[in-house]
Design an enzyme around this catalytic site. Structure first.
Site, PDB file in Angstrom:
ATOM      1  CB  SER A  17      95.607 -51.220 -74.279  1.00 31.19           C
ATOM      2  OG  SER A  17      95.340 -50.888 -75.800  1.00 31.19           O
ATOM      3  CE  LYS A  68      92.851 -45.041 -82.579  1.00 33.33           C
ATOM      4  NZ  LYS A  68      92.918 -46.214 -83.382  1.00 33.33           N
ATOM      5  CG  ASP A 104      95.847 -47.829 -85.080  1.00 30.47           C
ATOM      6  OD1 ASP A 104      96.257 -48.544 -83.809  1.00 30.47           O
ATOM      7  OD2 ASP A 104      95.117 -46.942 -85.056  1.00 30.47           O
ATOM      8  N   GLY A 132      88.395 -44.792 -90.181  1.00 28.83           N
ATOM      9  CA  GLY A 132      89.654 -44.429 -89.644  1.00 28.83           C
ATOM     10  C   GLY A 132      90.680 -45.651 -89.857  1.00 28.83           C
ATOM     11  CG  ASN A 153      83.227 -46.953 -97.800  1.00 34.46           C
ATOM     12  OD1 ASN A 153      83.180 -47.749 -96.738  1.00 34.46           O
ATOM     13  ND2 ASN A 153      82.803 -45.928 -97.526  1.00 34.46           N
ATOM     14  CB  THR A 155      78.754 -43.893 -98.669  1.00 31.80           C
ATOM     15  OG1 THR A 155      79.689 -44.121 -97.682  1.00 31.80           O
ATOM     16  CG2 THR A 155      77.441 -44.498 -98.298  1.00 31.80           C
ATOM     17  NE  ARG A 158      85.059 -41.217 -93.176  1.00 26.23           N
ATOM     18  CZ  ARG A 158      85.499 -41.289 -91.871  1.00 26.23           C
ATOM     19  NH1 ARG A 158      84.534 -42.009 -91.242  1.00 26.23           N
ATOM     20  NH2 ARG A 158      86.593 -41.281 -91.263  1.00 26.23           N
TER      21      ARG A 158
HETATM   22  O1  SKM Z   1      95.385 -47.757 -81.961  1.00 24.84           O
HETATM   23  C1  SKM Z   1      94.844 -48.820 -80.908  1.00 24.84           C
HETATM   24  C2  SKM Z   1      94.981 -48.071 -79.551  1.00 24.84           C
HETATM   25  O2  SKM Z   1      96.181 -47.660 -79.289  1.00 24.84           O
HETATM   26  C3  SKM Z   1      94.422 -49.026 -78.445  1.00 24.84           C
HETATM   27  C4  SKM Z   1      93.184 -49.668 -78.767  1.00 24.84           C
HETATM   28  C5  SKM Z   1      92.460 -50.387 -77.347  1.00 24.84           C
HETATM   29  O3  SKM Z   1      93.130 -50.370 -76.489  1.00 24.84           O
HETATM   30  O4  SKM Z   1      91.432 -50.979 -77.647  1.00 24.84           O
HETATM   31  C6  SKM Z   1      92.745 -49.828 -80.034  1.00 24.84           C
HETATM   32  C7  SKM Z   1      93.332 -49.137 -81.175  1.00 24.84           C
HETATM   33  O5  SKM Z   1      92.345 -48.267 -81.509  1.00 24.84           O
END
Ligand code: SKM
Length: 279
Positions: A17, A68, A104, A132, A153, A155, A158
C-alpha cells in the site's frame, strides 16, 4: 502542512500500500505521507483512540489483517458496506468522527470491470473459501445480481453463515462439490490462500466451466498462482489478484488527499518490480 495517512496490520512489512499511495501522491504533487505502521493486536484499541482524538495527526488510513473486524467495531460511523461485512479496511476522520468502510469488494469489481468488460453477464459463479476476502467478494457479486453464487469451502461452519447472510449456495468437501458446481459456471474466484508464496495447491479440473469463463484469484504473490496456471492450461481467461489491491486503494486516497487517482500500467509495473525484488 503534510496530510498524513497510514496502513496498519500485524505484520505489515509485506504491504504494498505505501508504494501505491506514494505513487499517487507524487503524481498529483500532493504534500502528503502514507506509512506502514505495525500495531500488535493488544495495542490496536489504543491506536484507534489516538486516531479518533486527533493525537496521532492522521486523517485516516487503511487497515489489514488482523485488524479489520476491530476497526469496524471501534469506528464511530461504519457505513452500510462495513456493517454488512463486520469488517473495515478504510478509515477517515470527518467532522471529528471516525468513519469506516470496506473497499475490498469495490476493488474486486473494478478490477474485473477494467480487465474483462461484460464479465458480470454470467449467471453462475463459484467462490472458493469462506473467510474475510470471500465475504467481500460475495457481497460484491450480490450487488451485481450474479444469478447463482456457489461457495465451496473445506468446512461448513463459516459457509453456513454466508448462506444465511447472502443467500448463496454452500458446499463442504471441495473435491466432491467442485465438479458439480463448476459445470456451466462463468466465473471462478479463489479467495483462499492456496498457492500463496509458492505453496503447492491442489489441481482443480476447470474443464467443466463455460468456455467463456473467467478465473480469478485474490492472491497476488506470486502473480500467476497455481490456480490461474491450471485455468490457463484449459484455455480460460485469468485475472490476477494485484488489480483488486490497486483498485481497493482508490476510495481511501480520494477521501484523505482529495484527488481521484487512476490505476495504470506504470503503477502495476512498480508493484511487480518490487515483488520481483523480494521474491
Ligand atoms: O484491504 C486491503 C488493505 O486496505 C490494504 C492491504 C495491504 O496493504 O496489504 C491489503 C488488503 O487487506
Amino acid at each position: 502542512l503534510t496530510i498524513k495517512a497510514f496502513v496498519t496490520g500485524y505484520p505489515i512489512k509485506h504491504s504494498r500500500s505505501p508504494l501505491i499511495h506514494r505513487y499517487w501522491l507524487e503524481a498529483f504533487g500532493i504534500g502528503g505521507s502514507y506509512d506502514a505502521i505495525a500495531v500488535a493486536p493488544e495495542m490496536f484499541e489504543h491506536f484507534m483512540t489516538d486516531l479518533k482524538s486527533g493525537k496521532s495527526t492522521f486523517v485516516g488510513g487503511n487497515v489489514t489483517i488482523p485488524h479489520k473486524e476491530s476497526a469496524y467495531r471501534l469506528a464511530d460511523k461504519p457505513d452500510d458496506v462495513a456493517q454488512e461485512l463486520g469488517a473495515a479496511n478504510t478509515l477517515w476522520l470527518e467532522d471529528g468522527q471516525l468513519h469506516a468502510t470496506n473497499t475490498d469488494g469495490y476493488g474486486f469489481l473494478s478490477n474485473l470491470d477494467a480487465r474483462c468488460p461484460g464479465w458480470d453477464k454470467t449467471d453462475r459463479a463459484v467462490v472458493l473459501g469462506a473467510g474475510g476476502a470471500s465475504r467481500s467478494v460475495i457481497q460484491a457479486l450480490c450487488n451485481r445480481d450474479i444469478g447463482e453464487i456457489n461457495v465451496v469451502n473445506r468446512t461448513i461452519g463459516r459457509a453456513k453463515e454466508l448462506r444465511s447472510r447472502f443467500g448463496v449456495r454452500v458446499f463442504a468437501h471441495p473435491l466432491e462439490a467442485l465438479p458439480e458446481v463448476l459445470a456451466g459456471a462463468g466465473l471462478f474466484v479463489n479467495t483462499t490462500s492456496l498457492g500463496m508464496d509458492g505453496a503447492e495447491a491442489p489441481q482443480i479440473d476447470f474443464s467443466a466451466l463455460l468456455s467463456s469463463a473467467i478465473v480469478t484469484d485474490v492472491v497476488y504473490v506470486p502473480l500467476n498462482t497455481p490456480i490461474l496456471k491450471a485455468a490457463q492450461s484449459h484455455g480460460f481467461t485469468t485475472v490476477d489478484g494485484l488489480g483488486m489491491l490497486l483498485y481497493q486503494a482508490k476510495p481511501g486516497f480520494e477521501k484523505w488527499f482529495g484527488e481521484a487517482p487512476d490505476v495504470n500500467e506504470e503503477l502495476r509495473a512498480i508493484i511487480i518490480a518490487d515483488m520481483d525484488k523480494h521474491a
